[in-house]
Write an enzyme that holds these catalytic residues in place. Sequence first.
Site, PDB file in Angstrom:
ATOM      1  N   CYS A   1       2.378   5.799   1.084  1.00 12.43           N
ATOM      2  CA  CYS A   1       2.139   5.299   2.439  1.00 12.43           C
ATOM      3  C   CYS A   1       1.035   4.247   2.392  1.00 12.43           C
ATOM      4  O   CYS A   1      -0.150   4.577   2.291  1.00 12.43           O
ATOM      5  CB  CYS A   1       1.746   6.435   3.387  1.00 12.43           C
ATOM      6  SG  CYS A   1       1.448   5.847   5.065  1.00 12.43           S
TER       7      CYS A   1
ATOM      8  N   CYS B   1      -1.724   4.551   5.133  1.00  8.19           N
ATOM      9  CA  CYS B   1      -2.643   5.668   4.893  1.00  8.19           C
ATOM     10  C   CYS B   1      -3.553   5.385   3.695  1.00  8.19           C
ATOM     11  O   CYS B   1      -4.744   5.705   3.732  1.00  8.19           O
ATOM     12  CB  CYS B   1      -1.877   6.971   4.683  1.00  8.19           C
ATOM     13  SG  CYS B   1      -1.034   7.561   6.182  1.00  8.19           S
TER      14      CYS B   1
END
Length: 194
Positions: free
Chosen positions: A156, A159
Amino acid sequence: MKMLNDTAKSLLEKLGIDADYSTVSLERLSAIDNRFLRDLKLNVGGVLGSKNFTTKESSLLALSVAINEKCEVLIMAFEKMAKAEGATEEEIAETFACTSLLNVNNVFYRFRHYMGNVDYYNNTPAGIRMSTMMNPVLGKEFFELMSLAVSALNGCQRCVTSHEHSVKEHGATEPRIYDAIRLASVIKSLTVLM
C-alpha cells in the site's frame, strides 16, 4: 519424509523450531544442497541481529510478518523468541492487533489510491475504528515502524508513505527504517519455505 540437510537443520535450530519440522520446499532445496538455503540462513541471522533493533524489537517485527503471512510455525517461533527477550503478553497481543489493523487500512487506502481522484471515495470518512494506534503499548515510534513494515509487505503506497513520515516524526532514523523493511523482506521470503 526426506531428510533436511545441515543448513536447513541449522536454520530451524536458530529459529527454535523442532528439528523434525519439514516442508516440501525445505526438502526440495535440501535435496540439491541449494545455495539459497545458505543465503537465507545468513540473511535471517543478519536481519534478526540488526544493530538498529533490540533482539526483542526484531523478534516482534518478525512476528508481525509471520502473522501477516499466516505462517503458524513462524508465529510460534517468533512469539517464543520475543517472550524470551522480555516481550509482555500485551506487546505480543498488540503485534497481532497492529498487523490485523494494517491489513484493514492497507486494503482500504490502496483502493482509494487505485481509484485516483474520485471525490466520493476520497472525501467520505473511512468509518474504521483505530483506537489501538492512539496510545500503543509498544510505543508510538515502534508501532509506526511495525505499521510501515506491514504496509510495505501488503503493497500500500499511501500507507507506506504515511507511516514512513510518521515514524520519522517519532524519532526513527533512516537506517532503522531501512532495516525494518529489510527484515520484513527476508522474513517474508522465509515464510514462503515454511
